[in-house]
Motif scaffolding. Structure first.
Motif, mmCIF file in Angstrom:
data_model
loop_
_atom_site.group_PDB
_atom_site.id
_atom_site.type_symbol
_atom_site.label_atom_id
_atom_site.label_comp_id
_atom_site.label_asym_id
_atom_site.label_seq_id
_atom_site.Cartn_x
_atom_site.Cartn_y
_atom_site.Cartn_z
ATOM 1 N N ALA A 1 0.786 -1.049 -0.065
ATOM 2 C CA ALA A 1 0.089 0.038 -0.076
ATOM 3 C C ALA A 1 0.942 1.179 -0.025
ATOM 4 N N GLY B 1 1.793 2.273 -3.345
ATOM 5 C CA GLY B 1 0.587 2.482 -4.304
ATOM 6 C C GLY B 1 0.021 1.321 -4.747
ATOM 7 N N ALA B 2 0.365 0.063 -4.337
ATOM 8 C CA ALA B 2 -0.316 -0.958 -4.684
ATOM 9 C C ALA B 2 -1.721 -1.198 -4.212
ATOM 10 N N GLU B 3 -2.856 -1.709 -4.873
ATOM 11 C CA GLU B 3 -3.917 -2.023 -4.401
ATOM 12 C C GLU B 3 -4.202 -3.256 -3.126
ATOM 13 N N ALA B 4 -3.088 -3.691 -2.963
ATOM 14 C CA ALA B 4 -3.200 -4.823 -2.011
ATOM 15 C C ALA B 4 -1.511 -5.473 -1.601
ATOM 16 N N ASP B 5 -1.392 -5.816 -0.389
ATOM 17 C CA ASP B 5 -0.301 -6.342 -0.082
ATOM 18 C C ASP B 5 0.066 -7.613 -0.675
ATOM 19 N N GLU C 1 1.174 -9.000 -3.233
ATOM 20 C CA GLU C 1 0.708 -9.417 -4.716
ATOM 21 C C GLU C 1 1.666 -9.034 -5.738
ATOM 22 N N LEU D 1 1.574 -6.907 -9.496
ATOM 23 C CA LEU D 1 1.066 -5.433 -9.646
ATOM 24 C C LEU D 1 2.296 -4.478 -9.974
ATOM 25 N N ALA E 1 2.933 -1.680 -9.237
ATOM 26 C CA ALA E 1 3.669 -0.824 -8.268
ATOM 27 C C ALA E 1 4.641 -1.580 -7.367
#
Length: 277
Positions: free
Chosen positions: A192, A195-199, A201, A204, A206
């Motif tokens: 996060a 800038g990622a939507e989820a940890d 992952e 992504l 980001a």
């Protein structure tokens, strides 16, 4: 005494680990030059190995420097800026694989150390009378080669410079031989903050790193709040190939204790090492 080049290299690699064990029991952290000099003193170069390559580095010295990456990759030693040191796993490896032959085979085949093998708290009694640290051995060798204290100090400086050059040459050789992945991610619990939507992952954008092709290393500079973070290196946007602590495939999480602010995370796909700066 080993006869062929391969046997000599394997014997020196064992000597490196033995020397680091002795240094740890003596409370010392020798530099790379001292460790390698001690190994070469025990198993001297032959004429072929003593041949000077470009930069004035003996062929055998370069080969030994490159080979120590196997010990680091196995998690048996650590190459730090303040010196080289043996890990608990390295000490256990010396107990589990006490001969050059058994240690070489374990490195080549990735043989796990039996769980029953404990970390030795001190040097075995059989080794104590003749015990000497890698640093002390190297310093004695330098003293023999120099007629004065001033010359001995100069010899040590020259040896360290040669070691630095050998490491650079070895790293360049490794980089040239390693096929780099298409993508490398620092997938962890700070996604996060990147800038990622989820940890956790790895697919992504980001959390992807960038390749420095000339150095053969992947880097990512990030801004993180103070805290302790966990992550792994994930290859090609998947968990199918990932590396944890000490570069072990699917190993324990890397841990980053950060005081807050900017930190650069660096990954070397040749050795699977991770560094912070």
């Amino acid at each position: 005494m080993p006869k062929n080049a391969s046997d000599k290299l394997e014997a020196r690699l064992k000597a490196v680990l033995d020397g680091l064990a002795e240094a740890r029991w003596a409370g010392e952290t020798p530099n790379a030059g001292a460790v390698l000099a001690a190994a070469v003193e025990l198993v001297p170069f032959d004429e072929h190995e003593a041949f000077l390559l470009s930069g004035g580095i003996p062929r055998g010295h370069k080969n030994l420097t490159t080979a120590t990456a196997k010990l680091a990759k196995a998690g048996w030693m650590v190459k730090g800026r303040s010196g080289w040191s043996i890990t608990d796993e390295g000490l256990r490896a010396l107990v589990a694989f006490p001969t050059v032959e058994s240690l070489t085979q374990a490195l080549a085949e990735g043989t796990p150390i039996p769980e029953s093998v404990a970390v030795p708290a001190e040097a075995p009694a059989s080794r104590k009378p003749a015990r000497k640290t890698a640093k002390a051995t190297a310093m004695r060798a330098a003293a023999k080669a120099a007629p004065s204290a001033v010359d001995a100090e100069a010899a040590e400086v020259v040896a360290q410079a040669a070691e630095d050059a050998a490491e650079e040459a070895a790293e360049e050789a490794i980089v040239a031989d390693v096929a780099q992945p298409h993508a490398v991610a620092i997938a962890g619990d700070f996604g996060a903050h990147l800038g990622a939507e989820a940890d956790w992952e790895p697919d992504l954008d980001a959390v992807q790193m960038e390749l420095d092709a000339s150095a053969g290393r992947w880097r990512r500079t990030v801004e993180l709040p103070a805290g302790t973070y966990a992550f792994k290196i994930a290859i090609d946007r998947s968990w199918d190939e990932n590396y944890g602590a000490f570069g072990f495939p699917g190993g324990a999480n890397h841990e980053l204790k950060h005081g807050g602010g900017t930190v650069t995370i660096e990954y070397d796909h040749a050795t699977k090492d991770v560094a912070f700066s």
